[in-house]
Write a protein that holds these residues in place. Structure first.
Motif, PDB file in Angstrom:
ATOM      1  N   ASP A  69      42.363  46.189  37.422  1.00  0.00           N
ATOM      2  CA  ASP A  69      41.365  45.366  36.794  1.00  0.00           C
ATOM      3  C   ASP A  69      41.824  44.313  35.639  1.00  0.00           C
ATOM      4  N   ARG A  70      40.907  43.222  35.544  1.00  0.00           N
ATOM      5  CA  ARG A  70      41.198  42.246  34.604  1.00  0.00           C
ATOM      6  C   ARG A  70      39.827  41.802  34.146  1.00  0.00           C
ATOM      7  N   GLY A  71      38.823  42.579  34.006  1.00  0.00           N
ATOM      8  CA  GLY A  71      37.449  42.405  33.816  1.00  0.00           C
ATOM      9  C   GLY A  71      36.564  42.297  35.021  1.00  0.00           C
ATOM     10  N   LEU A 104      36.238  39.489  29.710  1.00  0.00           N
ATOM     11  CA  LEU A 104      37.171  39.236  30.759  1.00  0.00           C
ATOM     12  C   LEU A 104      36.368  38.973  32.149  1.00  0.00           C
ATOM     13  N   SER A 105      36.519  38.002  33.046  1.00  0.00           N
ATOM     14  CA  SER A 105      35.788  37.845  34.265  1.00  0.00           C
ATOM     15  C   SER A 105      36.371  38.302  35.445  1.00  0.00           C
ATOM     16  N   GLY A 106      37.851  38.737  35.383  1.00  0.00           N
ATOM     17  CA  GLY A 106      38.287  39.270  36.701  1.00  0.00           C
ATOM     18  C   GLY A 106      39.092  38.571  37.601  1.00  0.00           C
ATOM     19  N   VAL A 107      39.491  39.298  38.472  1.00  0.00           N
ATOM     20  CA  VAL A 107      40.339  38.698  39.588  1.00  0.00           C
ATOM     21  C   VAL A 107      39.578  39.231  40.898  1.00  0.00           C
ATOM     22  N   PRO A 108      38.633  38.477  41.539  1.00  0.00           N
ATOM     23  CA  PRO A 108      37.828  38.597  42.357  1.00  0.00           C
ATOM     24  C   PRO A 108      38.680  38.991  43.839  1.00  0.00           C
ATOM     25  N   GLY A 109      39.810  38.460  44.272  1.00  0.00           N
ATOM     26  CA  GLY A 109      40.439  38.620  45.370  1.00  0.00           C
ATOM     27  C   GLY A 109      39.551  37.994  46.288  1.00  0.00           C
ATOM     28  N   GLU A 110      40.166  38.271  47.750  1.00  0.00           N
ATOM     29  CA  GLU A 110      39.813  37.676  49.084  1.00  0.00           C
ATOM     30  C   GLU A 110      38.551  38.089  49.675  1.00  0.00           C
ATOM     31  N   PRO A 150      47.407  35.652  38.433  1.00  0.00           N
ATOM     32  CA  PRO A 150      47.329  34.902  39.738  1.00  0.00           C
ATOM     33  C   PRO A 150      45.777  35.556  39.791  1.00  0.00           C
ATOM     34  N   GLY A 151      44.917  34.143  40.345  1.00  0.00           N
ATOM     35  CA  GLY A 151      43.473  34.687  40.860  1.00  0.00           C
ATOM     36  C   GLY A 151      42.358  35.027  39.962  1.00  0.00           C
ATOM     37  N   TYR A 152      42.918  34.643  38.620  1.00  0.00           N
ATOM     38  CA  TYR A 152      41.754  34.945  37.749  1.00  0.00           C
ATOM     39  C   TYR A 152      40.740  33.928  37.943  1.00  0.00           C
ATOM     40  N   PHE A 153      39.460  34.483  37.657  1.00  0.00           N
ATOM     41  CA  PHE A 153      38.308  33.774  37.872  1.00  0.00           C
ATOM     42  C   PHE A 153      38.368  32.332  37.146  1.00  0.00           C
ATOM     43  N   ILE A 154      38.374  32.418  35.880  1.00  0.00           N
ATOM     44  CA  ILE A 154      38.134  31.008  35.168  1.00  0.00           C
ATOM     45  C   ILE A 154      39.792  30.476  35.097  1.00  0.00           C
ATOM     46  N   ARG A 155      39.903  29.504  35.852  1.00  0.00           N
ATOM     47  CA  ARG A 155      41.351  28.902  36.019  1.00  0.00           C
ATOM     48  C   ARG A 155      41.801  27.881  35.260  1.00  0.00           C
ATOM     49  N   SER A 156      40.688  27.194  34.523  1.00  0.00           N
ATOM     50  CA  SER A 156      41.200  26.275  33.545  1.00  0.00           C
ATOM     51  C   SER A 156      40.094  26.060  32.522  1.00  0.00           C
ATOM     52  N   LEU A 157      40.602  25.486  31.367  1.00  0.00           N
ATOM     53  CA  LEU A 157      39.633  25.036  30.167  1.00  0.00           C
ATOM     54  C   LEU A 157      38.427  24.549  30.500  1.00  0.00           C
ATOM     55  N   ASP A 158      38.700  23.629  31.625  1.00  0.00           N
ATOM     56  CA  ASP A 158      37.422  22.495  31.927  1.00  0.00           C
ATOM     57  C   ASP A 158      36.496  23.480  32.884  1.00  0.00           C
ATOM     58  N   GLU A 159      37.036  24.310  33.389  1.00  0.00           N
ATOM     59  CA  GLU A 159      36.213  25.492  34.197  1.00  0.00           C
ATOM     60  C   GLU A 159      35.390  26.379  33.165  1.00  0.00           C
ATOM     61  N   ALA A 160      36.076  26.715  32.412  1.00  0.00           N
ATOM     62  CA  ALA A 160      35.527  27.645  31.285  1.00  0.00           C
ATOM     63  C   ALA A 160      34.351  27.038  30.563  1.00  0.00           C
ATOM     64  N   VAL A 161      34.493  25.614  30.166  1.00  0.00           N
ATOM     65  CA  VAL A 161      33.581  24.877  29.612  1.00  0.00           C
ATOM     66  C   VAL A 161      32.330  24.567  30.616  1.00  0.00           C
TER      67      VAL A 161
END
Length: 260
Positions: A69-71, A104-110, A150-161
């Motif tokens: 788990d990462r959130g 933390l937003s998590g690593v959702p997986g497939e 790898p696979g974290y939900f928020i993948r970039s700063l632009d996406e976070a914003v």
């Protein structure tokens, strides 16, 4: 001059956890942050914090109880766990006078679609932001680099914003992590400027090895100048793995520490 906070989950690691608070104060820090304080008695942490005279500026919400788990903010089907973890982080924040909670937003997986995770994240964070506003605590989200997570939900700063822009009302902002930005290959100085309206807390470590500033490839003179140029007045968290003893690697910080 930067206002520095010592991340006591990573600095002074040769000391027992509660002894890291006075050690940070003796080193000249005026504030601290902790990733996960929950393995310790709240009363013990509160006493160590009060005795040290440090302000607590950031803790993480618990990451989840399952291996890996990462959130949980973006994980469908685990909303009840997410709410319990936010409630726990808010209780700790109230007891310790803490300012911000990193969610933390998590690593959702497939097994989950991106659309389902987006809906879950929005609903969870909207609820959490309401609770945090009532408790007068700020919530933060962060983009984690794909090399380490790898696979974290928020993948970039632009996406976070963009995600933060979807939330109704105030109460959530950006944790800008220089290490994750650099490790992701994003332009650190340009992103510091672009993300400034959303940034509520900054963390630093060099890249690629996550050591103290000056041990890697980041242009720290440019980074520190950019932080000051944006008008940022919050704390800058030293969240790195010291190459040797913590005190031996604080040369970069001494101009910004008390009694240096």
């Amino acid at each position: 001059m930067l206002r520095l906070s010592a991340n006591l989950s990573m600095l002074f690691g040769d000391l027992p956890f509660l002894d890291r608070f006075p050690a940070a104060r003796r080193a000249g820090f005026t504030a601290a942050e902790v990733q996960y304080p929950y393995d310790h008695a709240m009363t013990d942490v509160a006493a160590a914090l009060a005795d040290s005279g440090l302000d607590l500026v950031l803790i993480n919400a618990p990451p989840g109880a399952q291996p890996g788990d990462r959130g949980l903010a973006a994980i469908p089907g685990r909303e009840a766990e997410f709410r319990d973890e936010i409630a726990l982080a808010l209780a700790w924040s109230s007891a310790l006078g803490n300012r911000f909670i990193h969610v933390l937003s998590g690593v959702p997986g497939e097994s989950h679609s991106r659309a389902a995770c987006l809906d879950t994240w929005h609903a969870n964070m909207t609820w959490a932001a309401r609770q945090a506003r009532a408790a007068q605590v700020g919530l933060l989200v962060e983009a984690l680099n794909p090399v380490d997570v790898p696979g974290y939900f928020i993948r970039s700063l632009d996406e976070a914003v963009a995600l933060l822009g979807r939330l109704e009302g105030p109460g959530a902002g950006l944790l800008f992590d220089v290490y994750h930005c650099a490790r992701s290959g994003e332009p650190v100085v340009a992103q510091l400027k672009a993300c400034a309206p959303w940034t509520r807390h900054i963390q630093i470590a060099d890249a690629p090895a996550r050591g103290e500033p000056g041990t890697g490839d980041v242009d720290w003179k440019a980074v520190f100048s950019a932080i000051e140029a944006t008008g940022y007045r919050g704390f800058v968290g030293a969240e790195y793995s010291p190459r040797a003893a913590t005190l031996d690697g604080l040369g970069w910080a001494r101009p910004h520490l008390e009694h240096s």
